[in-house]
Design a protein around this motif. Structure first.
Motif, PDB file in Angstrom:
ATOM      1  N   ARG A  64      11.423  -5.042  26.453  1.00 36.12           N
ATOM      2  CA  ARG A  64      10.456  -4.957  27.547  1.00 36.12           C
ATOM      3  C   ARG A  64       9.571  -3.746  27.285  1.00 36.12           C
ATOM      4  O   ARG A  64      10.074  -2.625  27.092  1.00 36.12           O
ATOM      5  CB  ARG A  64      11.172  -4.809  28.880  1.00 36.12           C
ATOM      6  CG  ARG A  64      10.235  -4.767  30.083  1.00 36.12           C
ATOM      7  CD  ARG A  64      11.010  -4.735  31.388  1.00 36.12           C
ATOM      8  NE  ARG A  64      11.790  -3.525  31.553  1.00 36.12           N
ATOM      9  CZ  ARG A  64      11.333  -2.400  32.103  1.00 36.12           C
ATOM     10  NH1 ARG A  64      10.092  -2.336  32.547  1.00 36.12           N
ATOM     11  NH2 ARG A  64      12.111  -1.348  32.224  1.00 36.12           N
TER      12      ARG A  64
ATOM     13  N   THR B   1      15.242  -9.013  22.263  1.00 37.19           N
ATOM     14  CA  THR B   1      14.443  -9.143  23.470  1.00 37.19           C
ATOM     15  C   THR B   1      14.187  -7.729  23.970  1.00 37.19           C
ATOM     16  O   THR B   1      15.131  -6.953  24.175  1.00 37.19           O
ATOM     17  CB  THR B   1      15.187  -9.960  24.543  1.00 37.19           C
ATOM     18  OG1 THR B   1      15.470 -11.254  24.013  1.00 37.19           O
ATOM     19  CG2 THR B   1      14.355 -10.098  25.803  1.00 37.19           C
TER      20      THR B   1
ATOM     21  N   PHE C 145      10.535 -10.088  19.301  1.00 38.75           N
ATOM     22  CA  PHE C 145      11.493 -11.194  19.332  1.00 38.75           C
ATOM     23  C   PHE C 145      11.334 -12.110  18.116  1.00 38.75           C
ATOM     24  O   PHE C 145      12.317 -12.456  17.454  1.00 38.75           O
ATOM     25  CB  PHE C 145      11.354 -12.003  20.624  1.00 38.75           C
ATOM     26  CG  PHE C 145      12.365 -13.109  20.719  1.00 38.75           C
ATOM     27  CD1 PHE C 145      13.693 -12.827  21.017  1.00 38.75           C
ATOM     28  CD2 PHE C 145      11.999 -14.413  20.464  1.00 38.75           C
ATOM     29  CE1 PHE C 145      14.641 -13.851  21.072  1.00 38.75           C
ATOM     30  CE2 PHE C 145      12.934 -15.437  20.514  1.00 38.75           C
ATOM     31  CZ  PHE C 145      14.265 -15.151  20.818  1.00 38.75           C
TER      32      PHE C 145
ATOM     33  N   GLU D  28       6.129  -7.618  23.009  1.00 38.88           N
ATOM     34  CA  GLU D  28       7.458  -8.165  23.303  1.00 38.88           C
ATOM     35  C   GLU D  28       7.727  -9.432  22.484  1.00 38.88           C
ATOM     36  O   GLU D  28       8.807  -9.590  21.896  1.00 38.88           O
ATOM     37  CB  GLU D  28       7.574  -8.467  24.797  1.00 38.88           C
ATOM     38  CG  GLU D  28       7.528  -7.226  25.666  1.00 38.88           C
ATOM     39  CD  GLU D  28       7.325  -7.505  27.139  1.00 38.88           C
ATOM     40  OE1 GLU D  28       7.421  -6.544  27.930  1.00 38.88           O
ATOM     41  OE2 GLU D  28       7.063  -8.670  27.528  1.00 38.88           O
ATOM     42  N   ARG D  29       6.760 -10.340  22.448  1.00 37.52           N
ATOM     43  CA  ARG D  29       6.905 -11.597  21.704  1.00 37.52           C
ATOM     44  C   ARG D  29       7.107 -11.332  20.215  1.00 37.52           C
ATOM     45  O   ARG D  29       7.974 -11.927  19.568  1.00 37.52           O
ATOM     46  CB  ARG D  29       5.679 -12.496  21.915  1.00 37.52           C
ATOM     47  CG  ARG D  29       5.682 -13.756  21.045  1.00 37.52           C
ATOM     48  CD  ARG D  29       4.443 -14.610  21.244  1.00 37.52           C
ATOM     49  NE  ARG D  29       3.183 -13.937  21.061  1.00 37.52           N
ATOM     50  CZ  ARG D  29       2.640 -13.621  19.878  1.00 37.52           C
ATOM     51  NH1 ARG D  29       3.262 -13.918  18.745  1.00 37.52           N
ATOM     52  NH2 ARG D  29       1.459 -13.011  19.819  1.00 37.52           N
TER      53      ARG D  29
END
Length: 158
Positions: free
Chosen positions: A72, A70, A64, A60-61
């Motif tokens: 999930r 963003t 981004f 996820e990071r």
């Protein structure tokens, strides 16, 4: 110097092992791929797992950081590592990647560029097959597109 790859039977024994996580983000039948700034090759967004971080959090990071999206992580799609491929970074570090592949859904944002990414695109399986994709991600594409089951590197035939 750019990031390169070395190939050879069990060349991974000459390198360190690095854990990472990647995300397969689909929009319909199109998969998000990013073009790396260090070597111009395409890949799934992802990167190294930081200490204290869960692999899903890494995926996820990294999405981004690389694209501004963003996401999930929703499903585990596979685990991959190839002892016959070593990644050589610009700083001279040589690693065999042990990666975890997740399905991820978009929560917010629009895919854009970053220091690590010179281009982003949403590709069908046929379009992706014509791209130069980094060696460790090529075998992941059928699973990422949902046309194959969970991915793992099978044992080498004897």
């Amino acid at each position: 110097m750019t990031t390169t790859h070395e190939y050879g039977e069990r060349i991974g024994t000459t390198a360190s092992l690095r854990a990472g996580a990647t995300a397969a983000v689909l929009d319909g039948d199109r998969l998000l791929l990013t073009r790396r700034s260090d070597n111009g090759e395409w890949c799934l967004p992802g990167g190294g797992i930081d200490p204290g971080e869960r692999p899903a959090e890494t995926a996820e990071r990294e999405v981004f950081e690389e694209t501004g999206l963003t996401v999930r992580a929703t499903d585990l799609l596979g685990v991959y590592s190839n002892p016959d491929v070593v990644v050589v970074y610009a700083d001279g570090n040589r690693v065999q990647i042990l990666g975890v592949l997740f399905r991820a859904e978009i929560v917010d944002g629009t895919a854009g560029l970053s220091v690590e990414v010179t281009e982003v695109g949403w590709f069908t399986a046929e379009e992706a097959a014509r791209l130069t994709v980094i060696a460790n991600h090529v075998p992941l594409l059928p699973t990422a597109f949902g046309t194959a089951g969970p991915y793992f590197n099978r044992s080498a035939p004897e």
